[in-house]
Design a protein around this motif. Structure first.
Motif, PDB file in Angstrom:
ATOM      1  N   LEU A 286      39.838  15.596 -10.561  1.00  0.00           N
ATOM      2  CA  LEU A 286      40.972  16.421 -10.950  1.00  0.00           C
ATOM      3  C   LEU A 286      41.060  17.686 -10.099  1.00  0.00           C
ATOM      4  N   VAL A 287      39.914  18.264  -9.778  1.00  0.00           N
ATOM      5  CA  VAL A 287      39.876  19.525  -9.033  1.00  0.00           C
ATOM      6  C   VAL A 287      40.360  19.347  -7.599  1.00  0.00           C
ATOM      7  N   ASN A 288      39.989  18.238  -6.956  1.00  0.00           N
ATOM      8  CA  ASN A 288      40.355  18.054  -5.542  1.00  0.00           C
ATOM      9  C   ASN A 288      41.869  18.088  -5.319  1.00  0.00           C
ATOM     10  N   PRO A 289      42.671  17.334  -6.083  1.00  0.00           N
ATOM     11  CA  PRO A 289      44.121  17.483  -5.913  1.00  0.00           C
ATOM     12  C   PRO A 289      44.641  18.771  -6.547  1.00  0.00           C
ATOM     13  N   GLY A 290      43.988  19.214  -7.623  1.00  0.00           N
ATOM     14  CA  GLY A 290      44.481  20.373  -8.363  1.00  0.00           C
ATOM     15  C   GLY A 290      44.358  21.694  -7.640  1.00  0.00           C
ATOM     16  N   PHE A 291      43.375  21.820  -6.742  1.00  0.00           N
ATOM     17  CA  PHE A 291      43.178  23.068  -5.995  1.00  0.00           C
ATOM     18  C   PHE A 291      43.336  22.873  -4.491  1.00  0.00           C
TER      19      PHE A 291
ATOM     20  N   ASN B  73      37.771  26.265   2.936  1.00  0.00           N
ATOM     21  CA  ASN B  73      36.963  26.082   1.749  1.00  0.00           C
ATOM     22  C   ASN B  73      37.245  24.707   1.165  1.00  0.00           C
ATOM     23  N   SER B  74      36.440  24.285   0.214  1.00  0.00           N
ATOM     24  CA  SER B  74      36.707  23.031  -0.485  1.00  0.00           C
ATOM     25  C   SER B  74      37.464  23.326  -1.771  1.00  0.00           C
ATOM     26  N   PRO B  75      38.195  22.340  -2.325  1.00  0.00           N
ATOM     27  CA  PRO B  75      38.886  22.566  -3.591  1.00  0.00           C
ATOM     28  C   PRO B  75      37.938  22.993  -4.714  1.00  0.00           C
ATOM     29  N   VAL B  76      36.748  22.397  -4.759  1.00  0.00           N
ATOM     30  CA  VAL B  76      35.790  22.761  -5.806  1.00  0.00           C
ATOM     31  C   VAL B  76      35.373  24.220  -5.667  1.00  0.00           C
ATOM     32  N   ASN B  77      35.164  24.676  -4.440  1.00  0.00           N
ATOM     33  CA  ASN B  77      34.806  26.080  -4.235  1.00  0.00           C
ATOM     34  C   ASN B  77      35.969  27.001  -4.597  1.00  0.00           C
ATOM     35  N   ALA B  78      37.186  26.581  -4.289  1.00  0.00           N
ATOM     36  CA  ALA B  78      38.357  27.375  -4.659  1.00  0.00           C
ATOM     37  C   ALA B  78      38.487  27.457  -6.179  1.00  0.00           C
ATOM     38  N   ALA B  79      38.229  26.344  -6.858  1.00  0.00           N
ATOM     39  CA  ALA B  79      38.273  26.334  -8.325  1.00  0.00           C
ATOM     40  C   ALA B  79      37.168  27.212  -8.903  1.00  0.00           C
ATOM     41  N   PHE B  80      36.005  27.193  -8.277  1.00  0.00           N
ATOM     42  CA  PHE B  80      34.892  28.034  -8.724  1.00  0.00           C
ATOM     43  C   PHE B  80      35.282  29.509  -8.643  1.00  0.00           C
ATOM     44  N   LYS B  81      35.843  29.903  -7.522  1.00  0.00           N
ATOM     45  CA  LYS B  81      36.239  31.296  -7.333  1.00  0.00           C
ATOM     46  C   LYS B  81      37.304  31.716  -8.345  1.00  0.00           C
ATOM     47  N   TYR B  82      38.260  30.833  -8.600  1.00  0.00           N
ATOM     48  CA  TYR B  82      39.347  31.150  -9.535  1.00  0.00           C
ATOM     49  C   TYR B  82      38.830  31.271 -10.970  1.00  0.00           C
ATOM     50  N   ASN B  83      37.906  30.404 -11.350  1.00  0.00           N
ATOM     51  CA  ASN B  83      37.442  30.340 -12.737  1.00  0.00           C
ATOM     52  C   ASN B  83      36.319  31.312 -13.076  1.00  0.00           C
ATOM     53  N   TYR B  84      35.576  31.758 -12.080  1.00  0.00           N
ATOM     54  CA  TYR B  84      34.301  32.436 -12.347  1.00  0.00           C
ATOM     55  C   TYR B  84      34.423  33.622 -13.303  1.00  0.00           C
ATOM     56  N   ASP B  85      35.417  34.467 -13.111  1.00  0.00           N
ATOM     57  CA  ASP B  85      35.491  35.714 -13.885  1.00  0.00           C
ATOM     58  C   ASP B  85      35.738  35.491 -15.375  1.00  0.00           C
ATOM     59  N   HIS B  86      36.282  34.343 -15.759  1.00  0.00           N
ATOM     60  CA  HIS B  86      36.577  34.105 -17.170  1.00  0.00           C
ATOM     61  C   HIS B  86      35.925  32.825 -17.692  1.00  0.00           C
ATOM     62  N   ALA B  87      34.947  32.305 -16.976  1.00  0.00           N
ATOM     63  CA  ALA B  87      34.408  30.976 -17.279  1.00  0.00           C
ATOM     64  C   ALA B  87      33.270  30.969 -18.291  1.00  0.00           C
ATOM     65  N   PHE B  88      32.798  32.137 -18.731  1.00  0.00           N
ATOM     66  CA  PHE B  88      31.574  32.148 -19.526  1.00  0.00           C
ATOM     67  C   PHE B  88      31.712  32.968 -20.804  1.00  0.00           C
TER      68      PHE B  88
ATOM     69  N   LYS C 207      39.233  28.562 -21.378  1.00  0.00           N
ATOM     70  CA  LYS C 207      39.708  29.337 -20.227  1.00  0.00           C
ATOM     71  C   LYS C 207      39.586  28.587 -18.901  1.00  0.00           C
ATOM     72  N   LEU C 208      38.940  27.436 -18.902  1.00  0.00           N
ATOM     73  CA  LEU C 208      38.707  26.721 -17.647  1.00  0.00           C
ATOM     74  C   LEU C 208      39.967  26.002 -17.168  1.00  0.00           C
ATOM     75  N   VAL C 209      40.169  26.030 -15.865  1.00  0.00           N
ATOM     76  CA  VAL C 209      41.361  25.450 -15.236  1.00  0.00           C
ATOM     77  C   VAL C 209      40.920  24.501 -14.128  1.00  0.00           C
ATOM     78  N   TYR C 210      41.442  23.267 -14.118  1.00  0.00           N
ATOM     79  CA  TYR C 210      41.089  22.327 -13.056  1.00  0.00           C
ATOM     80  C   TYR C 210      42.229  22.116 -12.063  1.00  0.00           C
ATOM     81  N   SER C 211      43.403  22.672 -12.356  1.00  0.00           N
ATOM     82  CA  SER C 211      44.553  22.461 -11.482  1.00  0.00           C
ATOM     83  C   SER C 211      45.486  23.664 -11.551  1.00  0.00           C
ATOM     84  N   ARG C 212      46.133  23.949 -10.418  1.00  0.00           N
ATOM     85  CA  ARG C 212      47.129  25.019 -10.365  1.00  0.00           C
ATOM     86  C   ARG C 212      48.321  24.539  -9.549  1.00  0.00           C
ATOM     87  N   GLY C 213      49.506  24.996  -9.929  1.00  0.00           N
ATOM     88  CA  GLY C 213      50.680  24.615  -9.162  1.00  0.00           C
ATOM     89  C   GLY C 213      51.960  24.959  -9.888  1.00  0.00           C
ATOM     90  N   HIS C 214      53.086  24.537  -9.313  1.00  0.00           N
ATOM     91  CA  HIS C 214      54.400  24.925  -9.822  1.00  0.00           C
ATOM     92  C   HIS C 214      55.001  23.935 -10.824  1.00  0.00           C
TER      93      HIS C 214
END
Length: 214
Positions: A65-70, A77-92, A105-112
């Motif tokens: 899900l993350v690979n197409p989602g990010f 960068n890789s999609p997983v790393n981009a998702a990690f960066k986006y989620n980190y501040d609110h993931a815990f 609060k976790l998100v696996y995809s972003r878009g319009h």
């Protein structure tokens, strides 16, 4: 042994003296040799390591899900790393001295592509039903948009994830997902998202909620 591919001034791989060369994300990287510290890790370092392990493990398990989602948010960068960066501040969230993932609060995809409106859950007979309301069509909201679903059971050892991609279209208004029978009585975290019919455009994933499997 280092390997020089294009002469003395070209990129290389492996170790040459105090340097390491490697290829990552279509880039040639030149890195210093690591110097392990003999000092014990500080409390902050241990905390960061715990968070890193939790979030990385989760995102790598749902990389389908993350690979197409990010994908649209990656540069070098890789999609997983981009998702990690986006989620980190609110993931815990912290429970006592232990960190846990903040699933809502976790998100696996972003878009319009617009997310579902009025999404809801119900469970009966080892099945979870996702439902959502009709929406007016627009450039980013088509009846033909395809839905993807994720169910995560954190009760099971190491977590157990079910992923179904591009299942039904937005017009269907609901989808019934079957889970293993031993999920009965377990609370599970449920997510969904829409993408365009051709899969080229993604939408924000939505945490639909937590439901106890009947």
């Amino acid at each position: 042994m280092g390997i020089l591919k294009s002469g003395a001034l070209g990129p290389f791989r492996n170790k040459v003296g105090p340097l390491i060369g490697r290829r990552h994300m279509s880039q040639n990287l030149l890195l210093p040799l690591p110097h392990p510290s003999s000092k014990p890790a500080t409390a902050k370092q241990l905390e960061a390591q715990e968070k890193l392990g939790l979030l990385s493990s989760f995102l790598n398990r749902i990389d389908k899900l993350v690979n197409p989602g990010f994908k649209a948010y990656t540069k070098h960068n890789s999609p997983v790393n981009a998702a990690f960066k986006y989620n980190y501040d609110h993931a815990f969230v912290k429970q006592g001295e232990t960190f846990l993932l903040n699933y809502p609060k976790l998100v696996y995809s972003r878009g319009h592509i617009l997310p579902p409106e009025g999404a809801a859950l119900s469970s009966a007979g080892s099945k979870i039903t996702f439902s959502w309301l009709p929406q007016n069509q627009s450039a980013y909201c088509q009846f033909s948009d395809k839905a993807s679903f994720m169910v995560f059971n954190a009760v099971k050892e190491k977590g157990f994830v079910i992923i179904l991609q591009h299942t039904v279209n937005r017009y269907a208004g609901s989808f019934e997902l079957e889970v293993p029978k031993d999920f009965a009585g377990n609370p599970v975290h449920c997510y969904m998202s829409f993408s365009s019919a051709d899969g080229k455009k993604q939408g924000d994933s939505l945490y639909v909620g937590e439901v106890v499997v009947a």
